[in-house]
Design a protein around this motif. Structure first.
Motif, PDB file in Angstrom:
ATOM      1  N   ARG A   1      13.876 -16.697  24.650  1.00  0.00           N
ATOM      2  CA  ARG A   1      14.652 -17.525  25.580  1.00  0.00           C
ATOM      3  C   ARG A   1      14.283 -18.993  25.365  1.00  0.00           C
ATOM      4  NH1 ARG A   1      17.746 -16.509  29.658  1.00  0.00           N
ATOM      5  NH2 ARG A   1      17.086 -14.345  29.902  1.00  0.00           N
ATOM      6  N   TRP A   2      15.321 -19.791  25.159  1.00  0.00           N
ATOM      7  CA  TRP A   2      15.174 -21.219  24.925  1.00  0.00           C
ATOM      8  C   TRP A   2      15.668 -21.974  26.149  1.00  0.00           C
ATOM      9  CZ3 TRP A   2      14.231 -23.433  19.828  1.00  0.00           C
ATOM     10  CH2 TRP A   2      14.016 -22.472  18.822  1.00  0.00           C
ATOM     11  N   SER A   3      14.802 -22.738  26.772  1.00  0.00           N
ATOM     12  CA  SER A   3      15.240 -23.616  27.849  1.00  0.00           C
ATOM     13  C   SER A   3      16.140 -24.714  27.264  1.00  0.00           C
ATOM     14  CB  SER A   3      14.035 -24.255  28.539  1.00  0.00           C
ATOM     15  OG  SER A   3      13.241 -23.277  29.171  1.00  0.00           O
TER      16      SER A   3
ATOM     17  N   LEU B   1      19.634 -17.663  24.673  1.00  0.00           N
ATOM     18  CA  LEU B   1      18.865 -16.423  24.590  1.00  0.00           C
ATOM     19  C   LEU B   1      19.279 -15.754  23.291  1.00  0.00           C
ATOM     20  CD1 LEU B   1      17.034 -14.163  25.779  1.00  0.00           C
ATOM     21  CD2 LEU B   1      19.103 -13.227  26.842  1.00  0.00           C
TER      22      LEU B   1
ATOM     23  N   SER C   1      10.195 -18.940  25.597  1.00  0.00           N
ATOM     24  CA  SER C   1       9.591 -17.707  26.110  1.00  0.00           C
ATOM     25  C   SER C   1       9.969 -16.567  25.189  1.00  0.00           C
ATOM     26  CB  SER C   1      10.090 -17.407  27.530  1.00  0.00           C
ATOM     27  OG  SER C   1       9.763 -18.455  28.409  1.00  0.00           O
TER      28      SER C   1
ATOM     29  N   GLU D   1      23.154 -15.476  24.666  1.00  0.00           N
ATOM     30  CA  GLU D   1      23.617 -16.381  25.718  1.00  0.00           C
ATOM     31  C   GLU D   1      23.460 -17.820  25.239  1.00  0.00           C
ATOM     32  OE1 GLU D   1      21.316 -15.727  29.250  1.00  0.00           O
ATOM     33  OE2 GLU D   1      21.769 -13.579  29.334  1.00  0.00           O
TER      34      GLU D   1
ATOM     35  N   LEU E   1      13.121 -10.770  21.826  1.00  0.00           N
ATOM     36  CA  LEU E   1      14.059 -11.653  22.495  1.00  0.00           C
ATOM     37  C   LEU E   1      13.356 -12.992  22.681  1.00  0.00           C
ATOM     38  CD1 LEU E   1      15.633  -9.405  25.284  1.00  0.00           C
ATOM     39  CD2 LEU E   1      16.465  -9.813  22.963  1.00  0.00           C
TER      40      LEU E   1
ATOM     41  N   TRP F   1       7.923 -11.581  29.942  1.00  0.00           N
ATOM     42  CA  TRP F   1       8.088 -12.699  29.021  1.00  0.00           C
ATOM     43  C   TRP F   1       6.741 -13.393  28.829  1.00  0.00           C
ATOM     44  CZ3 TRP F   1      12.517 -13.780  26.431  1.00  0.00           C
ATOM     45  CH2 TRP F   1      13.710 -13.198  26.900  1.00  0.00           C
TER      46      TRP F   1
END
Length: 232
Positions: free
Chosen positions: A159-161, A215, A143, A181, A157, A134
């Motif tokens: 990824r979101w916090s 995600l 990310s 997700e 892909l 990532w």
């Protein structure tokens, strides 16, 4: 099923949001135990198509050649063919002209895009995303895992916090998202896991997350781009 003129969400100038699949959304394929949730489609059994495909345990699909190429992401279970096993999180690009006979032992679900390759995009890709790297995104809390890039078309892909907000931005070549997700959001709506979105060329939005984070699979630059033309 054999209607060569079948069209589902075939107007790529329109925004499309499809919620997570319900029981009645699954359509049987020609092979027993293999079901499709059709997201967009132009053509019958041989089609330019984007689908979520569900394989029951022990099911298989007939050997076939992908004249226009195939891109897929394994969402759950283990998908297999004569080249090997692809557990959840595996990302594959099989270029035009490749042949395989897929099957599954335990059952699986895949997100698959057919006949959406540029003519000179011939490089096979295989990424085990659970072990891939990532990279930091453009804003804190974001990310990115690049999956594929070719001639201005990018898949990744992201990824979101929780509680992350991205800049307002425009997609000149359009954008496609599958929420894997959490819950993805923008000013137009809220999209839980399993939602598929397609935003047309020159669309503009300000995406963000709240407490759940998210995600997503995202593809940009492909709407309106020249794709390999296949007869039949």
């Amino acid at each position: 099923m054999n209607d060569t003129h079948l069209q589902i969400n075939a107007d790529f100038t329109q925004r499309v949001v499809i919620p997570p699949a319900q029981a009645g959304d699954w359509v049987p394929s020609p092979c027993a135990g293999v079901w499709r949730h059709r997201l967009d489609r132009i053509g019958g059994e041989l089609a330019r198509a984007t689908s979520i495909v569900r394989y029951a345990a022990g099911s298989s699909f007939s050997p076939h050649t992908h004249g226009g190429g195939e891109e897929f992401l394994v969402l759950d279970g283990v998908f297999s063919d004569e080249q090997g096993d692809y557990p959840a999180g595996t990302y594959i690009r099989n270029p035009p002209g490749t042949t395989h006979a897929p099957f599954t032992r335990e059952g699986c679900t895949i997100f698959v895009k057919l006949r959406q390759f540029a003519e000179s995009d011939t490089q096979p890709v295989r990424i085990d995303t659970p072990s891939a790297t990532w990279y930091p995104g453009l804003v804190p809390g974001l990310s990115v895992m690049p999956l594929h890039e070719f001639d201005g078309i990018n898949s990744a892909l992201v990824r979101w916090s929780p509680n992350t907000r991205f800049n307002t931005h425009t997609h000149p070549g359009g954008e496609e998202i599958l929420v894997l997700e959490g819950v993805f959001r923008d000013e137009a709506g809220t999209y839980p896991a399993g939602t598929w979105l397609r935003n047309p060329r020159w669309s503009r939005h300000t995406p963000y997350t709240e407490a759940e984070g998210a995600l997503i699979y995202v593809k940009v630059g492909h709407l309106g781009a020249p794709m390999l033309q296949i007869s039949g």
